[in-house]
Design a protein around this motif. Structure first.
Motif, mmCIF file in Angstrom:
data_model
loop_
_atom_site.group_PDB
_atom_site.id
_atom_site.type_symbol
_atom_site.label_atom_id
_atom_site.label_comp_id
_atom_site.label_asym_id
_atom_site.label_seq_id
_atom_site.Cartn_x
_atom_site.Cartn_y
_atom_site.Cartn_z
ATOM 1 N N PRO A 158 0.810 -1.237 0.000
ATOM 2 C CA PRO A 158 0.000 0.000 0.000
ATOM 3 C C PRO A 158 0.834 1.273 0.000
ATOM 4 O O PRO A 158 0.360 2.314 -0.468
ATOM 5 N N THR A 159 2.072 1.185 0.530
ATOM 6 C CA THR A 159 2.950 2.360 0.542
ATOM 7 C C THR A 159 4.090 2.236 -0.464
ATOM 8 O O THR A 159 5.031 3.028 -0.412
ATOM 9 N N THR A 184 -5.528 8.530 -8.258
ATOM 10 C CA THR A 184 -6.879 8.064 -7.892
ATOM 11 C C THR A 184 -7.267 8.407 -6.460
ATOM 12 O O THR A 184 -8.458 8.377 -6.127
ATOM 13 N N GLY A 185 -6.300 8.703 -5.620
ATOM 14 C CA GLY A 185 -6.596 9.055 -4.239
ATOM 15 C C GLY A 185 -6.632 7.896 -3.270
ATOM 16 O O GLY A 185 -6.722 8.091 -2.064
ATOM 17 N N LYS A 186 -6.543 6.642 -3.774
ATOM 18 C CA LYS A 186 -6.523 5.493 -2.875
ATOM 19 C C LYS A 186 -5.676 4.382 -3.491
ATOM 20 O O LYS A 186 -5.643 4.200 -4.717
ATOM 21 N N PRO A 187 -4.971 3.614 -2.646
ATOM 22 C CA PRO A 187 -4.119 2.534 -3.169
ATOM 23 C C PRO A 187 -4.940 1.296 -3.527
ATOM 24 O O PRO A 187 -6.107 1.167 -3.134
ATOM 25 N N ILE A 188 -4.309 0.394 -4.273
ATOM 26 C CA ILE A 188 -4.921 -0.892 -4.625
ATOM 27 C C ILE A 188 -4.213 -1.982 -3.818
ATOM 28 O O ILE A 188 -2.986 -2.046 -3.807
ATOM 29 N N ASN A 191 1.870 1.901 -5.786
ATOM 30 C CA ASN A 191 0.675 2.460 -5.154
ATOM 31 C C ASN A 191 0.802 3.955 -4.877
ATOM 32 O O ASN A 191 -0.215 4.656 -4.802
ATOM 33 N N GLN A 192 2.004 4.427 -4.720
ATOM 34 C CA GLN A 192 2.180 5.873 -4.564
ATOM 35 C C GLN A 192 1.751 6.600 -5.833
ATOM 36 O O GLN A 192 1.105 7.655 -5.775
ATOM 37 N N THR A 200 -2.076 6.213 -6.062
ATOM 38 C CA THR A 200 -2.725 7.102 -5.081
ATOM 39 C C THR A 200 -2.689 8.552 -5.534
ATOM 40 O O THR A 200 -3.637 9.318 -5.309
#
Length: 329
Positions: free
Chosen positions: A163-164, A175-179, A168-169, A172
């Motif tokens: 997620p970090t 899109t504003g949110k991770p997968i 995902n950065q 994010t």
């Protein structure tokens, strides 16, 4: 009387044919013996590999019979109770059978279909690089992932797709949110197959690069003079040259369609992606080594081997029929 004479003639022809076949076999045997006597060092050099193959490949086949027994440590392999195909029936009738089989086949099938053309394309592109120094550097870059440990590769996957992580950065940011790649079952197969292609494609291209090295440059020169462009030369000269190699590699790959790597699948498993990551190899590990049901796990492994043999014979037959009129066989 005529029927008797015809029958006798047929019997003579059969006996003559059998006699000629026997003479050919005896002649071939004598030639082989003479060749061995004249070249003993070749067989001395081959002996260590042959001995190791017998010790580590053929002798362990004796243990396969525990798949047909209710194996017990105290009674041993021969003393254990014979149960026949009970373990196979148990596996086929188990509620996990369809899921395990489909997960295994999907990973293997899509990996084969998507991964098979990539080494060929790499080899064709490398073959167009004329500067030897540049070509060696590119090859080194492509071959390097193959020598990375599976554990390290899976660790890299978890780091980049966390997620970090880097991927995902970027996601994010847009899109504003991770997968949650490693927790979502939908992404497991794609990650497994694409990372496998990245790791093995460069190394797998070696055999095609070697085959393309045998192409006569005069063919390309003549085709260029006749007005053929690069793609036409690749299609009509390079691809027909490596076609037999492609057929053999595809047959061997299809023959191991059930042999999905255990280590990578097991290391990539999480509690949330089990619906797609649980394959036959990981199930055998959990049932055989963890639960101690060695007979059942041996039966599952033998089932995998049986499916591989069927696929090998079937694909070999199909490829042979497709190419029998083109001089491949």
């Amino acid at each position: 009387m005529e029927q008797i004479l015809e029958t006798n003639n047929k019997e003579r022809h059969v006996s003559n044919a059998d006699g000629e076949a026997g003479l050919r076999r005896s002649g071939t045997l004598k030639k082989n013996i003479q060749y061995i006597i004249k070249n003993p060092m070749l067989y001395v050099l081959m002996a260590p590999a042959l001995i190791l193959t017998i010790i580590f490949k053929y002798i362990p086949m004796y243990g396969v019979i525990i798949a047909f027994k209710d194996f017990s440590y105290r009674k041993g392999i021969l003393g254990s109770e014979w149960v026949g195909f009970d373990h196979f029936v148990k596996f086929i009738n188990s509620p996990n059978f369809e899921v395990l089989l489909m997960n295994t086949l999907k990973l293997s099938f899509f990996g084969l279909i998507l991964g098979f053309p990539v080494p060929i394309l790499m080899a064709l592109m490398l073959n167009q690089v004329r500067r030897a120094g540049v070509k060696k550097n590119i090859q080194l870059f492509l071959y390097a992932p193959y020598f990375i440990s599976v554990v390290v590769v899976v660790g890299m996957i978890f780091i980049f797709l966390s997620p970090t992580g880097l991927i995902n950065q970027i996601i994010t940011y847009f899109t504003g949110k991770p997968i949650m790649f490693m927790s979502d079952p939908e992404y497991f197969r794609s990650i497994y197959i694409l990372s496998g292609i990245w790791q093995a494609a460069g190394w797998s291209s070696i055999i095609y690069v070697a085959a393309l090295a045998g192409v006569d440059p005069e063919q390309h020169n003549a085709a260029t003079i006749d007005g053929a462009n690069l793609l036409q030369r690749i299609w009509h000269i390079d691809l027909p040259t490596i076609k037999p190699v492609m057929a053999i590699v595809f047959i061997l790959a299809a023959g191991g369609i059930m042999a999905v790597g255990f280590e990578k699948a097991f290391l990539m498993q999480t509690a949330l992606n089990l619906p797609t990551s649980e394959i036959i190899a990981t199930y055998v590990y959990k049932v055989g080594l963890k639960a101690g049901d060695y007979s059942f796990s041996a039966a599952i492994g033998l089932f995998e081997t049986f499916v591989n043999i069927i696929m090998l014979v079937l694909v070999n037959y199909i490829v042979k029929r497709l190419n029998e009129n083109q001089g491949l066989y």
